[in-house]
Design an enzyme around this catalytic site. Sequence first.
Site, PDB file in Angstrom:
ATOM      1  N   GLY A  52      -4.206  -0.009   3.661  1.00  0.00           N
ATOM      2  CA  GLY A  52      -5.545   1.087   4.531  1.00  0.00           C
ATOM      3  C   GLY A  52      -5.763   0.694   4.762  1.00  0.00           C
ATOM      4  N   SER A  53      -6.641   2.198   5.343  1.00  0.00           N
ATOM      5  CA  SER A  53      -7.474   1.347   7.036  1.00  0.00           C
ATOM      6  C   SER A  53      -9.204   1.252   6.305  1.00  0.00           C
ATOM      7  CB  SER A  53      -8.210   2.704   8.020  1.00  0.00           C
ATOM      8  OG  SER A  53      -6.741   2.496   8.864  1.00  0.00           O
ATOM      9  N   GLY A  54     -10.537   0.285   6.622  1.00  0.00           N
ATOM     10  CA  GLY A  54     -11.237   0.639   5.974  1.00  0.00           C
ATOM     11  C   GLY A  54     -10.910  -1.104   5.843  1.00  0.00           C
ATOM     12  N   HIS A  55     -10.495  -1.924   6.058  1.00  0.00           N
ATOM     13  CA  HIS A  55     -10.041  -3.399   5.686  1.00  0.00           C
ATOM     14  C   HIS A  55     -10.784  -4.416   7.133  1.00  0.00           C
ATOM     15  CE1 HIS A  55      -9.386  -1.787   2.126  1.00  0.00           C
ATOM     16  NE2 HIS A  55      -8.376  -1.687   2.739  1.00  0.00           N
ATOM     17  N   LYS A 103       0.597  -5.902  -0.367  1.00  0.00           N
ATOM     18  CA  LYS A 103      -1.023  -6.331  -1.229  1.00  0.00           C
ATOM     19  C   LYS A 103      -0.188  -5.240  -2.482  1.00  0.00           C
ATOM     20  CE  LYS A 103      -3.987  -5.275   1.812  1.00  0.00           C
ATOM     21  NZ  LYS A 103      -3.108  -4.327   2.492  1.00  0.00           N
ATOM     22  N   ASP A 108       1.145   1.666  -1.917  1.00  0.00           N
ATOM     23  CA  ASP A 108       1.397   0.575  -0.885  1.00  0.00           C
ATOM     24  C   ASP A 108       2.878   0.066  -1.627  1.00  0.00           C
ATOM     25  OD1 ASP A 108      -1.347  -0.991   1.367  1.00  0.00           O
ATOM     26  OD2 ASP A 108      -1.724  -0.018  -1.238  1.00  0.00           O
ATOM     27  N   HIS A 217     -10.830  -0.973  -2.222  1.00  0.00           N
ATOM     28  CA  HIS A 217     -10.781   0.036  -1.794  1.00  0.00           C
ATOM     29  C   HIS A 217     -12.099   1.233  -2.979  1.00  0.00           C
ATOM     30  CE1 HIS A 217      -6.923  -1.357  -2.041  1.00  0.00           C
ATOM     31  NE2 HIS A 217      -6.632  -0.659  -0.268  1.00  0.00           N
TER      32      HIS A 217
END
Lengths: 355, 219
Positions: A52-55, A103, A108, A217
Amino acid sequence: MKKLIDNADDVTLEQLKGFGLAHDTVEVHFDPNFICLAGGVEGRVAVISGGGSGHEPLHGGYVGMGMLDAACPGQVFTSPTPDQMYEAGKAVNGGKGILQIVKNYTGDVLNFQMAADLLRAEGIEVRNIIIDDDVALQDSLYTAGRRGLGTTVIAEKVCGAASREGYDLDRLAALCRKVNIHGKSMGMALTSCMTPQNGTPSFELGEDEMEIGIGIHGEPGIERMPIKSATEVTSMLARRILEDGAYTRTLSEWDSEKEDWVDVEIQDITFQQGDEVIAIVNSMGGTPISELYTVYAALAEQAEQHGVKIVRRLIGHYITSLEMAGVSITLVKADEEILHFYDAPVNTPALRWGA
Amino acid sequence: MANANTPLQVVTAAMIRRWIEEMASVLAENRACLSELDSPIGDADHGNNMERGFRAVLATLPETEDIGALLKGVAMTLISRVGGAAGPLYGTFFLEAGKPLAGKTELTPEDVVQLFENGVTGIRKRGRSDTGMKTMLDALVPAADALRSTLAEGGDLAAALKAATDAAEAGMKGTIPMLAQRGRASYLGERSVGHQDPGATSSYLIVRALGDAVEGISR
């Protein structure tokens, strides 16, 4: 919600455009979205990751010489979809197969499995290695298992370098598995974070509370408790990591002989006196680097008490959760092979040395 | 046309197409509710993801009477648009459900049972999961069982789909006291108890949508 965005629905697209313009060593592709090394991959195993984006900087920030060949960013906190890995895989396939570093989050794992199936149907050999280093969870019998945290960064660095030195797919997959079982992490949050689409905190934390054992998350952790000093928090996390037992779990891996996904039982190392480790003190996004140094001082003391020697360290923003305040600690037991590839030159937007 | 006196014996391609439209509309209506269910035990995006996925399904649905091709179309779009765990799991459901139906323009009651049972088997394998783990299977498995047993007892398709919807609803509610063992909710341990599973909820809506579509057309 106060964020620097134009349109909440297109936030990953907006950010990818800027990322592509800012870094000329990478190519950004849209629809499906993926970031890959400019110039392609020839005659070696391609290393791909994503999530996911945001990491950020994970994973796009680690695309470059000596680390990832491609990264697939999903929507914010949502895994990428298989068509992204499929197109990325075809773009960077150098004829020697693909290692996908995944991960351990259900979305995922499943999406990377489907992507591997699609690539395999094109005649490309693929291995998926799952990173599940979060020691907050004691057993995996009744859960989706331990989550993937900071060890992912070390696995990407070490495997990217090993691919450049000619490791074949099986050897690279074995190395990635080794880094995973040598790595243990744990995180905590002082505040929640807000995804641009929801605009509200993912969970509520009182002014005097902290959440222990979080993932990345915005999901709540394992335990909530009154806030403690930096040194006390660090000792708690570090002890849990250093004293963690030999965790055994069953992970799904591709069996090229049976031509099917099979369950493989894998066991972690435990830290011993005299071990050398690579340490990461990671901000969850909202904690400043200055505070990370207080944490590092406490971590160094804990490690010394356990007879464990920190031989390399990363202190900063490596695997974040938007603006969440908090910290995660990762320790990876280093042997000669891991240290050799860790020290190898790397040139990516977020990690650079020796190059 | 079937009515209360003539038992429903086939599901047509038009009904399957209506099912797909009905799923898109009911998931859009329940977008906020599904995301809200996902908020205490997941990451509050299940409704958004399903709505986005099915909006894309409608936009890309092939113009065909081939039910296998329709279901495969749904699967491929969900896989590429939904993300998270729901994308590959529902994608696998429709992919496996459609496989044996390739080329068919009408489904017998046995075909409809197969559709659900193959879909469920696909989810079981992909998700390494089973009933009782607080997942979509807790709604889908009872639905498939009710479908088969109602037909075996001589009920027609309309009655079987009604029974399947009721079973899915009961299964969905049955997830409330469960301890989550799969997906992100499993990390909460005891804290996952007392919340209805969002995946089981969207599964119930999907089962109910087929009953509604079939009834809407045959009436």
